[in-house]
Enzyme design. Structure first.
Site, PDB file in Angstrom:
ATOM      1  N   SER A  66       0.815  -1.220   0.000  1.00  0.00           N
ATOM      2  CA  SER A  66       0.000   0.000   0.000  1.00  0.00           C
ATOM      3  C   SER A  66       0.845   1.265   0.000  1.00  0.00           C
ATOM      4  CB  SER A  66      -0.856   0.017   1.263  1.00  0.00           C
ATOM      5  OG  SER A  66       0.000   0.111   2.396  1.00  0.00           O
ATOM      6  N   GLY A  67       2.169   1.109   0.046  1.00  0.00           N
ATOM      7  CA  GLY A  67       3.027   2.279   0.206  1.00  0.00           C
ATOM      8  C   GLY A  67       3.359   2.544   1.667  1.00  0.00           C
ATOM      9  N   GLY A  68       2.691   1.837   2.561  1.00  0.00           N
ATOM     10  CA  GLY A  68       2.948   2.028   3.989  1.00  0.00           C
ATOM     11  C   GLY A  68       4.104   1.157   4.464  1.00  0.00           C
ATOM     12  N   VAL A  69       4.495   1.377   5.713  1.00  0.00           N
ATOM     13  CA  VAL A  69       5.684   0.718   6.236  1.00  0.00           C
ATOM     14  C   VAL A  69       5.474  -0.794   6.383  1.00  0.00           C
ATOM     15  CG1 VAL A  69       5.089   1.190   8.665  1.00  0.00           C
ATOM     16  CG2 VAL A  69       7.484   0.820   8.022  1.00  0.00           C
ATOM     17  N   ASP A  70       4.290  -1.217   6.820  1.00  0.00           N
ATOM     18  CA  ASP A  70       4.084  -2.639   7.081  1.00  0.00           C
ATOM     19  C   ASP A  70       4.205  -3.475   5.809  1.00  0.00           C
ATOM     20  OD1 ASP A  70       3.730  -2.362   9.823  1.00  0.00           O
ATOM     21  OD2 ASP A  70       1.573  -2.009   9.638  1.00  0.00           O
ATOM     22  N   SER A  71       3.525  -3.048   4.761  1.00  0.00           N
ATOM     23  CA  SER A  71       3.563  -3.862   3.548  1.00  0.00           C
ATOM     24  C   SER A  71       4.927  -3.781   2.865  1.00  0.00           C
ATOM     25  CB  SER A  71       2.443  -3.458   2.592  1.00  0.00           C
ATOM     26  OG  SER A  71       2.541  -2.107   2.242  1.00  0.00           O
ATOM     27  N   CYS A  98     -13.792  -6.859   3.166  1.00  0.00           N
ATOM     28  CA  CYS A  98     -12.698  -6.784   2.184  1.00  0.00           C
ATOM     29  C   CYS A  98     -11.841  -8.047   2.267  1.00  0.00           C
ATOM     30  CB  CYS A  98     -11.866  -5.538   2.457  1.00  0.00           C
ATOM     31  SG  CYS A  98     -10.533  -5.277   1.280  1.00  0.00           S
ATOM     32  N   GLY A 106       0.807  -7.456   4.806  1.00  0.00           N
ATOM     33  CA  GLY A 106       1.462  -6.893   5.985  1.00  0.00           C
ATOM     34  C   GLY A 106       0.602  -6.955   7.228  1.00  0.00           C
ATOM     35  N   CYS A 110     -10.835   2.895   5.298  1.00  0.00           N
ATOM     36  CA  CYS A 110     -10.008   3.530   4.269  1.00  0.00           C
ATOM     37  C   CYS A 110     -10.807   4.427   3.341  1.00  0.00           C
ATOM     38  CB  CYS A 110      -9.229   2.477   3.479  1.00  0.00           C
ATOM     39  SG  CYS A 110     -10.250   1.381   2.468  1.00  0.00           S
TER      40      CYS A 110
END
Lengths: 492, 390
Positions: free
Chosen positions: A152-157, A241, A265, A339
């Protein structure tokens, strides 16, 4: 930073490669906007996961034209994975070095158009709903270390993708377009989560794909969310989802690419169940980030190929890994906001979608005690916004959409020791369930399960819980293991 | 100009006239070089004499008296001195009116005033780019400190009705500034007949050196300086004079005055050849007023082709032309032309404009060669363009 174009740019401008549009293209992608001053359009022919042919057209500055030309050379005629890996720095190198200041957007523009063409190719194969009900191909026993990571562009993924890569996997990243509320998704001039996720993947040297799931997400998640509220229930769209969209889509892409596994993630673990029960889910190492409560509906056959690498890490460790490896990732606030409702105003969102009609507020004896402006404003257990003065605080104990009534009572009236649960998804035998959790951050309560009509169960709790709302998830555990889960039904 | 390409961007800058260079050389090296006009000794006096001779030539070009000429470092400084200096000279008035198509030098100075609390009226233009005298009269207020409308537009070449606009301001006692950087030397600019208060001109648009300009300040107009120091230029512009540059400016102004009729006739002929040739291509339009325009300016919108790529394509073919406004395209990245937007064009069209500007030494062969290259470049880029339907 140069302020003049390199000769390579001018060469591509005057002798552009692969200009035009393919007839019988497998995908077409466009990025940009005439009112922003540039538009790129790519057509691609993809066969057997090879990007056999690329043609492009660009309206825009010399940098855009040259970048399109260079990209068509770098991406065409090879494997689809290699095409999806071509990064902005690869393009810059092909153009003889950095572009003049202010022209870097040319690289983003042409990459985005190519990636949209590839995205269109997937949609053309599977239709608008793309992956609805996708159950996956029969898994071979090849044991190949290949994985599609949802990012998603986030740190976890991002760290998920990195950990899989470092574990020796061939990784392909995928980002889903789910709704138009994503930042900048309508505009070519503002930041965009998809663009950021792509950059992040490319900086790790990984191929990146996008899948357009807006139609599916709208029907199976957003409409379900709105409809559920209108029926007086309290839905959780993340659960919908996970039940219908995310894991199906990642599996779809994995099968198309011939990849074995999928990874996300999420903070959860996949463990082997007892006595050949197959894959089951377990709580993660970081109990503060536990996401098993929303992951219960993942179909068992998809879970079997799923990896949750972050389940073995604490969030602080994940952040440290990102910093140590120099991963620039989007700032993602720690929030459980939905989201597609970034401002967190669920009621406002629902009210825009359904007409809210005023009705009666009644007490438990059926006596009218006030009026309200619409049942969608209320959920079981709610104390605020009832608007009636009373000696002891009033709570919503029931929402009756059919009669337009809201029932209110004392806190003790919310107490329950029986929860009926339907729409079940089991990883393990229901009999092994020792406790049930009915809130995202709630504690599990010991329970016994009784099977009732319609394939549903009633969980008898050893201690009372307050304010159980229909539509919420109820997730059953056996210690750390997730036994299964379902949706709370009305008690009547 | 030096790389053998055909130069058709005279609106951006003009090549230095050989005669101008020769006039300047003695002040750069040799007997006359190095004198400071403020010095009392011989070399200083020679420099002073040269500067005053230049002042007389520049004044002559625009029908002014020499004492009404303030030399500056160029058109931008002249515009800034006028806008900021007129405003500062009458500090009780906090309103300014300007056209929506001003050069960045005026626009920027006005935005600076705006940031300091001034109220700004931006006068719209018609589809040809002209301000209406009635609109201007309506915008005037008792607290209007100044009005600025350019003489001729640097992008689309449209010439304003300056005499009428300035006349409306004079009737109401409001100072009027005209940016005549593009106009001076290309059409008769005569301050004895047009009641402007101040007027900016620049040397490098009329075959003089870069870095030199002037502000005409009509006798009696109150103007405050924006540079402080040694009190040169009558106190309006401190700083040691650029003697060689001013000598060049003077020579260039003298030649411009002497040759103006011939230059206009020559340039207008080439302009018409260019315009009619270019307009034969489909999807090409001329921007700006058809007749009331600079003698050397052809400004075209080309459907489906973005300006920068067209300019660089033509450059690779050996032709130097301008995209929109040269100042904007070299520094501000990718911006739609505010002039075309003010003329009512859509944002998509405002990216599609190129400016071809001929000069006194441009030849008919060059113009005809250009038309061939233009046709090739446009059709090649249209093959590439997803926006152009053949």
């Amino acid at each position: 930073m140069a302020d003049r174009y390199n000769p390579q740019v001018i060469d591509h401008l005057v002798r552009p490669r692969n200009v035009g549009e393919l007839e019988n293209a497998s995908g077409t992608g466009e990025s940009g906007d005439a009112s922003c001053g540039d538009v790129a359009r790519f057509t691609v022919r993809i066969q057997d996961n090879r990007l056999e042919e690329v043609r492009y057209k660009v309206y825009g500055c010399a940098a855009c034209i040259a970048a399109g030309s260079a990209l068509s050379e770098l991406a065409g005629g090879g494997s689809l994975l290699d095409a999806a890996r071509v990064s902005k720095s690869d393009l810059e190198e092909a153009l003889g070095g950095p572009l003049p200041s202010g022209k870097e957007h040319a690289l983003t523009l042409v990459l985005d158009a190519l990636h949209k063409a590839i995205e269109d190719h997937w949609n053309k194969q599977a239709g608008e709903m793309l992956v609805e009900g996708y159950g996956g191909l029969r898994m071979g026993a090849s044991g190949e270390k290949t994985v599609v990571v949802a990012t998603s562009g986030g740190v976890d993924s991002a760290v998920t993708a990195l950990l899989m890569k470092e574990a020796g996997y061939d990784v392909a990243c995928v980002t889903f377009r789910l709704h138009d509320g994503e930042r900048g998704s309508r505009s070519c001039c503002s930041p965009d989560t998809v663009l950021f996720a792509r950059d992040t993947a490319h900086r790790m040297g990984l191929p990146h794909f996008t899948l357009n799931l807006k139609e599916l997400f709208d029907r199976r998640v957003m409409k379900d969310f709105v409809g559920s509220y209108a029926e007086g229930n309290t839905p959780n769209p993340c659960v919908s989802c996970n039940a219908h969209v995310k894991f199906h889509a990642a599996s779809f892409l994995a099968d198309k690419l011939g990849f074995e596994h999928v990874a996300t993630g999420h903070y959860a673990r996949v463990v082997e169940g007892p006595d050949g029960a197959g894959a089951t889910m377990a709580r993660p190492v970081d109990e503060t980030k536990d996401q098993t409560y929303v992951l219960w509906p993942v179909p068992k056959e998809l879970l079997a190929r799923t990896v949750f690498p972050l389940g073995d890490y604490r969030k602080e460790e994940v952040r440290r890994i990102a910093e140590d490896r120099g991963l620039a990732v989007a700032y993602t606030p720690e929030s459980q906001d939905i989201c597609f409702i970034p401002d967190g105003n669920y009621r406002g969102f629902v009210r825009k979608k359904v007409a809210a009609e005023p009705g009666e507020i009644v007490d438990r004896g059926g006596r009218a005690v006030g009026r309200h402006k619409g049942v969608v404003d209320f959920t079981v257990g709610q104390r605020r916004g009832i608007g009636i003065a009373a000696p002891t605080p009033l709570y919503v104990t029931e929402v009756r959409p059919k009669t337009g009534q809201i029932v209110v009572g004392k806190k003790a009236d919310l107490e329950t020791r029986e929860v009926r649960v339907g729409g079940l998804n089991w990883f393990l035998s229901p009999e092994t369930a020792g406790s049930v959790q009915i809130r995202y951050n709630g504690s599990p309560v010991a329970c016994e399960i009784e099977h009732v009509d319609g394939g549903e169960v009633v969980a008898r709790l050893t201690a009372p819980v307050f304010g159980v709302a229909p539509g919420q998830s109820a997730v059953f555990y056996d210690g750390e293991k997730v036994v299964g889960g379902g949706v709370v039904r009305r008690n009547t | 100009m030096t790389d053998g390409s055909v130069y058709l961007d005279h609106a951006a800058t003009t090549p230095l006239d050989r005669r101008v260079l020769e006039a300047m050389l003695p002040y750069l090296q040799g007997a006359l070089a190095g004198g400071n006009p403020s010095s009392l000794h011989g070399p200083g006096a020679a420099a002073r004499e040269a500067v005053e001779e230049a002042r007389a030539s520049v004044a002559g070009l625009i029908g002014a008296s020499p004492q009404e000429i303030v030399f500056t470092s160029g058109g931008t400084e002249a515009d800034n001195l006028a806008v900021l200096g007129l405003a500062a000279a009458d500090p009780g008035k906090k309103h300014v009116a300007v056209s929506a198509v001003e050069h960045a030098a005026v626009r920027g100075a006005v935005e600076h005033l705006e940031s300091r609390g001034y109220e700004v009226t931006r006068l719209g233009v018609d589809t040809d780019g002209r301000v209406s005298p009635e609109d201007l009269a309506d915008a005037l207020r008792p607290d209007t400190a100044l009005v600025a409308v350019m003489w001729a537009n640097n992008e689309v070449g449209t010439v304003q009705r300056v005499a009428e606009l300035a006349g409306r301001c004079r009737e109401r006692g409001v100072p009027f500034h005209a940016d005549a950087v593009q106009a001076a030397g290309r059409l008769p600019v005569d301050v004895s007949r047009v009641p402007v208060s101040t007027l900016a001109i620049s040397s490098h648009k009329l075959y003089g050196p870069q870095g030199v300009g002037a502000l005409y300040v009509r006798g009696g107009v109150k103007l405050a300086p924006i540079l402080f120091g040694g009190g040169q230029e009558g106190g309006f512009r401190s700083g040691t004079e650029n003697v060689a540059g001013l000598v060049g400016f003077g020579a260039a102004a003298r030649h411009a005055m002497e040759e103006m009729d011939d230059r206009i006739r020559h340039e207008e002929g080439l302009r018409e050849t260019l315009a009619s040739g270019a307009l034969r291509l489909p999807g090409v339009r001329l921007n700006g007023h058809r007749n009331e325009r600079l003698s050397n300016n052809v400004h075209l919108s080309v459907d489906g082709v973005e300006a920068e790529s067209l300019v660089l394509f033509l450059d690779a073919m050996g032709y130097a032309v301008g995209s929109g406004s040269a100042c904007a395209s070299s520094t501000a990245g990718h911006k739609a032309s505010p002039v075309l937007l003010a003329m009512g064009r859509g944002e998509d069209e405002a990216f599609n404009a190129v400016r071809i500007s001929v000069g006194k030494d441009t030849t008919r062969e060059e113009v005809e060669g250009f038309l061939g290259a233009f046709s090739t470049a446009v059709s090649r880029l249209r093959e590439l363009s997803p926006l152009y339907i053949h």
